[in-house]
Design a protein around this motif. Structure first.
Motif, PDB file in Angstrom:
ATOM      1  N   TRP A 141      83.644 103.079  85.709  1.00 27.25           N
ATOM      2  CA  TRP A 141      84.748 103.869  86.269  1.00 27.25           C
ATOM      3  C   TRP A 141      84.607 104.034  87.778  1.00 27.25           C
ATOM      4  CZ3 TRP A 141      89.004 106.073  83.790  1.00 27.25           C
ATOM      5  CH2 TRP A 141      89.009 106.072  82.394  1.00 27.25           C
ATOM      6  N   ARG A 142      83.372 104.122  88.257  1.00 24.91           N
ATOM      7  CA  ARG A 142      83.140 104.428  89.671  1.00 24.91           C
ATOM      8  C   ARG A 142      83.154 103.191  90.567  1.00 24.91           C
ATOM      9  NH1 ARG A 142      82.704 109.948  91.265  1.00 24.91           N
ATOM     10  NH2 ARG A 142      81.915 108.979  93.147  1.00 24.91           N
ATOM     11  N   ASP A 143      83.022 102.020  89.988  1.00 21.33           N
ATOM     12  CA  ASP A 143      82.955 100.804  90.802  1.00 21.33           C
ATOM     13  C   ASP A 143      84.202 100.638  91.674  1.00 21.33           C
ATOM     14  OD1 ASP A 143      80.475  99.932  90.039  1.00 21.33           O
ATOM     15  OD2 ASP A 143      81.196  98.531  88.517  1.00 21.33           O
ATOM     16  N   GLY A 144      84.013 100.059  92.861  1.00 23.82           N
ATOM     17  CA  GLY A 144      85.143  99.766  93.728  1.00 23.82           C
ATOM     18  C   GLY A 144      86.124  98.812  93.084  1.00 23.82           C
ATOM     19  N   TYR A 145      85.606  97.920  92.245  1.00 22.89           N
ATOM     20  CA  TYR A 145      86.495  96.979  91.564  1.00 22.89           C
ATOM     21  C   TYR A 145      87.461  97.706  90.628  1.00 22.89           C
ATOM     22  CZ  TYR A 145      88.136  93.287  88.483  1.00 22.89           C
ATOM     23  OH  TYR A 145      88.936  92.449  87.751  1.00 22.89           O
ATOM     24  N   ALA A 146      86.992  98.799  90.003  1.00 23.00           N
ATOM     25  CA  ALA A 146      87.860  99.568  89.109  1.00 23.00           C
ATOM     26  C   ALA A 146      89.083 100.087  89.855  1.00 23.00           C
ATOM     27  CB  ALA A 146      87.083 100.727  88.491  1.00 23.00           C
ATOM     28  N   ARG A 147      88.886 100.501  91.098  1.00 17.81           N
ATOM     29  CA  ARG A 147      90.019 100.990  91.886  1.00 17.81           C
ATOM     30  C   ARG A 147      90.978  99.849  92.220  1.00 17.81           C
ATOM     31  NH1 ARG A 147      90.579 105.776  94.284  1.00 17.81           N
ATOM     32  NH2 ARG A 147      88.394 106.261  93.892  1.00 17.81           N
ATOM     33  N   GLN A 148      90.438  98.658  92.476  1.00 18.86           N
ATOM     34  CA  GLN A 148      91.280  97.510  92.794  1.00 18.86           C
ATOM     35  C   GLN A 148      92.199  97.131  91.637  1.00 18.86           C
ATOM     36  OE1 GLN A 148      91.914  95.308  95.335  1.00 18.86           O
ATOM     37  NE2 GLN A 148      90.829  96.609  96.784  1.00 18.86           N
ATOM     38  N   VAL A 149      91.710  97.251  90.411  1.00 23.60           N
ATOM     39  CA  VAL A 149      92.532  96.868  89.259  1.00 23.60           C
ATOM     40  C   VAL A 149      93.254  98.058  88.635  1.00 23.60           C
ATOM     41  CG1 VAL A 149      91.233  94.790  88.703  1.00 23.60           C
ATOM     42  CG2 VAL A 149      90.519  96.973  87.720  1.00 23.60           C
ATOM     43  N   GLY A 150      93.170  99.226  89.272  1.00 17.30           N
ATOM     44  CA  GLY A 150      94.016 100.348  88.875  1.00 17.30           C
ATOM     45  C   GLY A 150      93.544 101.146  87.688  1.00 17.30           C
ATOM     46  N   ILE A 151      92.230 101.238  87.460  1.00 14.73           N
ATOM     47  CA  ILE A 151      91.727 102.015  86.326  1.00 14.73           C
ATOM     48  C   ILE A 151      91.863 103.521  86.560  1.00 14.73           C
ATOM     49  CG2 ILE A 151      89.548 102.703  85.212  1.00 14.73           C
ATOM     50  CD1 ILE A 151      88.801  99.794  85.057  1.00 14.73           C
ATOM     51  N   ILE A 152      91.800 103.944  87.815  1.00 13.42           N
ATOM     52  CA  ILE A 152      91.775 105.372  88.128  1.00 13.42           C
ATOM     53  C   ILE A 152      93.090 106.043  87.710  1.00 13.42           C
ATOM     54  CG2 ILE A 152      91.455 107.068  89.957  1.00 13.42           C
ATOM     55  CD1 ILE A 152      89.023 105.265  89.321  1.00 13.42           C
ATOM     56  N   PRO A 153      93.034 107.124  86.902  1.00  7.08           N
ATOM     57  CA  PRO A 153      94.256 107.823  86.482  1.00  7.08           C
ATOM     58  C   PRO A 153      95.000 108.427  87.668  1.00  7.08           C
ATOM     59  CG  PRO A 153      92.387 108.456  85.111  1.00  7.08           C
ATOM     60  CD  PRO A 153      91.831 107.683  86.268  1.00  7.08           C
ATOM     61  N   SER A 154      96.287 108.656  87.468  1.00  2.00           N
ATOM     62  CA  SER A 154      97.093 109.271  88.521  1.00  2.00           C
ATOM     63  C   SER A 154      97.304 110.759  88.281  1.00  2.00           C
ATOM     64  CB  SER A 154      98.445 108.562  88.641  1.00  2.00           C
ATOM     65  OG  SER A 154      99.052 108.410  87.376  1.00  2.00           O
ATOM     66  N   LEU A 155      97.266 111.203  87.016  1.00  3.04           N
ATOM     67  CA  LEU A 155      97.480 112.623  86.745  1.00  3.04           C
ATOM     68  C   LEU A 155      96.669 113.064  85.536  1.00  3.04           C
ATOM     69  CD1 LEU A 155      99.507 113.117  84.053  1.00  3.04           C
ATOM     70  CD2 LEU A 155     101.165 112.117  85.614  1.00  3.04           C
ATOM     71  N   VAL A 156      96.431 114.372  85.475  1.00  2.00           N
ATOM     72  CA  VAL A 156      95.774 114.976  84.318  1.00  2.00           C
ATOM     73  C   VAL A 156      96.584 116.182  83.867  1.00  2.00           C
ATOM     74  CG1 VAL A 156      93.454 114.201  84.930  1.00  2.00           C
ATOM     75  CG2 VAL A 156      94.279 116.406  85.780  1.00  2.00           C
ATOM     76  N   ILE A 157      96.433 116.524  82.585  1.00  2.00           N
ATOM     77  CA  ILE A 157      97.067 117.701  81.999  1.00  2.00           C
ATOM     78  C   ILE A 157      95.968 118.706  81.678  1.00  2.00           C
ATOM     79  CG2 ILE A 157      98.475 118.594  80.121  1.00  2.00           C
ATOM     80  CD1 ILE A 157      99.998 116.702  81.904  1.00  2.00           C
ATOM     81  N   GLU A 158      96.133 119.924  82.183  1.00  2.00           N
ATOM     82  CA  GLU A 158      95.135 120.973  82.002  1.00  2.00           C
ATOM     83  C   GLU A 158      95.710 122.141  81.211  1.00  2.00           C
ATOM     84  OE1 GLU A 158      91.788 121.430  85.507  1.00  2.00           O
ATOM     85  OE2 GLU A 158      93.770 122.278  85.823  1.00  2.00           O
ATOM     86  N   ASP A 159      94.834 122.788  80.458  1.00  2.00           N
ATOM     87  CA  ASP A 159      95.171 124.049  79.800  1.00  2.00           C
ATOM     88  C   ASP A 159      93.996 124.991  79.997  1.00  2.00           C
ATOM     89  OD1 ASP A 159      96.298 126.059  78.274  1.00  2.00           O
ATOM     90  OD2 ASP A 159      95.617 125.209  76.369  1.00  2.00           O
ATOM     91  N   SER A 160      94.222 126.050  80.744  1.00  2.00           N
ATOM     92  CA  SER A 160      93.170 127.039  81.039  1.00  2.00           C
ATOM     93  C   SER A 160      91.935 126.379  81.644  1.00  2.00           C
ATOM     94  CB  SER A 160      92.793 127.807  79.766  1.00  2.00           C
ATOM     95  OG  SER A 160      93.920 128.443  79.208  1.00  2.00           O
ATOM     96  N   GLY A 161      92.170 125.432  82.547  1.00  2.00           N
ATOM     97  CA  GLY A 161      91.079 124.775  83.248  1.00  2.00           C
ATOM     98  C   GLY A 161      90.435 123.627  82.500  1.00  2.00           C
ATOM     99  N   GLN A 162      90.882 123.344  81.277  1.00  2.00           N
ATOM    100  CA  GLN A 162      90.310 122.252  80.485  1.00  2.00           C
ATOM    101  C   GLN A 162      91.265 121.061  80.489  1.00  2.00           C
ATOM    102  OE1 GLN A 162      89.687 123.120  76.339  1.00  2.00           O
ATOM    103  NE2 GLN A 162      88.576 121.214  75.944  1.00  2.00           N
ATOM    104  N   ILE A 163      90.753 119.891  80.873  1.00  2.00           N
ATOM    105  CA  ILE A 163      91.571 118.673  80.878  1.00  2.00           C
ATOM    106  C   ILE A 163      91.684 118.146  79.455  1.00  2.00           C
ATOM    107  CG2 ILE A 163      91.711 116.276  81.675  1.00  2.00           C
ATOM    108  CD1 ILE A 163      90.277 117.159  84.217  1.00  2.00           C
TER     109      ILE A 163
END
Length: 422
Positions: A183-205
């Motif tokens: 998940w942390r590799d620079g290549y992961a960012r190049q191919v778009g693995i990183i999520p764009s949004l998260v849904i939280e409820d009372s601070g829990q994703i």
């Protein structure tokens, strides 16, 4: 032509070859696949040289993939390129043969590639696998309420562990197993693995989405960003079904705000998110199938040996097998010889215990094409369905044997994220 592993100092020559053959604008991705993928080793780059010049290249990516409850070693084939002046001379074929030898030597179980050149790879026993794309037209104007949920931007330093846990819970057959470093590799960012949004409820994703709606400034490779569906990947907490509702509404809200007229994603028709998006948007979807994914079984006996605990568990969980099929089995033994192309392996069941034997001793011969086998392996096709499809060439097995094979290889959903590209 000389074929060998790449050597230190040849990285830039490889990157230049790929940029020249494909697209200069994608050069950052090619560089990141070599310099920013922590799983990369030079020997994974197989190169063909003519008079000391690299004219052809193929990369094998080291991955792990889920099949039911089993994880197996996957060789991802990508970055296949040959200089224009050297094509149609067998160089790519020679690299493919070399790559197969490399996979066998390093104990890979399966191989996967993405291509529009299916006939070429079918010559080497890769099989096209059907992948469904959903298109959902949108004519919505008013956004949906999310309260008490909060939708916000993903922050990698604080949110990654929670998202990783959700991803693991939502894995299907065909999903890549992702480590923290993956998940942390620079290549992961190049191919778009990183999520764009998260849904939280009372601070829990409890859910996340990877979207490409409107302007994409995430750093994703421009070629992939253009070719990807705009709904790349989603995950939610299975034991909190309301998180799926919140996620679908957040996705629709983002689409409304960006004035997106259509959502697209590689999701099966009966995927929970597909169903929820259809319900919430009240839109009529369309579905299409492409076969750009291609799998190859590297070693059938080794693959089935790794799957033995999963296959045994499927038998053990079946009361139908214990109460009916087991009693119908003569001498308490079932023995199947699974034959795929030039490979064979025996599955023997003795008094309910499964053994995997690397030979052709199985009494009941089950001859499958590579395409049929891959679809059965991932649950896209069952043995009873195959029997119905084979009108003129039916499987020569009894009804009880057919039901046992159906227990061992049941119907399931295959889901491979478009972001796990190589």
């Amino acid at each position: 032509m000389e074929i060998r592993a790449a050597r230190e100092g040849e990285q830039e020559e490889i990157i230049n070859l790929l940029a020249d053959v494909f697209a200069t604008q994608c050069r950052p991705r090619y560089a990141s696949q070599i310099y920013q993928d922590s799983s990369y080793h030079l020997e994974q780059s197989r190169v063909g040289l003519v008079e000391g010049k690299i004219v052809s290249h193929l990369r094998i990516s080291d991955r792990v993939v889920s099949i039911g409850d089993t994880t197996v070693k996957l060789a991802g084939v990508g970055m296949v390129a040959t200089q224009a002046d050297y094509r149609q001379q067998g160089y790519a074929s020679a690299l493919i043969i070399d790559a197969i030898s490399y996979m066998e030597k390093h104990d890979y179980d399966l191989s996967l590639l993405f291509t529009t050149m299916q006939p070429f790879y079918q010559n080497f026993d890769w099989s096209a696998f059907p992948q469904t794309t959903v298109e959902l037209p949108l004519e919505l104007e008013e956004t949906f309420p999310l309260s008490p949920w909060e939708c916000r931007k993903f922050e990698i330093d604080t949110d990654l562990q929670s998202v990783m846990q959700i991803y693991q819970k939502c894995q299907h057959s065909g999903s890549i197993v992702r480590s923290f470093q993956y998940w942390r590799d620079g290549y992961a960012r190049q191919v778009g693995i990183i999520p764009s949004l998260v849904i939280e409820d009372s601070g829990q994703i409890l859910a996340y989405a990877n979207l490409c709606l409107g302007v994409d400034d995430s750093g994703t490779d421009p070629f992939l960003a253009q070719g990807y569906p705009n709904l790349r990947e989603v995950g939610w907490t299975p034991d909190r079904p309301e998180s799926l509702l919140a996620l679908s509404r957040a996705i629709l809200n983002q689409a409304i705000q960006q004035k997106i007229s259509k959502l697209t994603g590689h999701l099966p028709p009966y995927h929970p998110l597909t169903v929820m998006l259809i319900r919430e948007s009240q839109s009529t979807p369309s579905f299409s199938i492409n076969q750009k994914l291609m799998y190859r079984t590297v070693s059938l006996p080794k693959l089935l040996s790794k799957m033995k605990p999963t296959l045994q568990s499927r038998l053990d969980r079946s009361s139908f097998y214990r109460n009916a099929l087991k009693k119908e089995t003569p001498n308490g033994v079932n023995s199947f010889c699974i034959m795929v192309a030039c490979q064979a392996c025996t599955l023997q069941i003795l008094s309910g215990r499964l053994e995997v034997i690397a030979d052709q001793s199985g009494t009941t011969k089950v001859l499958l094409s590579p395409d049929e086998w891959i679809r059965i392996l991932f649950g896209d096709l069952t043995f009873p369905e195959l029997q119905n499809l084979r009108v003129l060439d039916q499987l020569d097995i009894s009804d009880s044997e057919l039901q046992i094979l159906n227990l061992l290889f049941p119907k399931s959903q295959h889901l491979h994220s478009v972001c796990d590209y190589f």
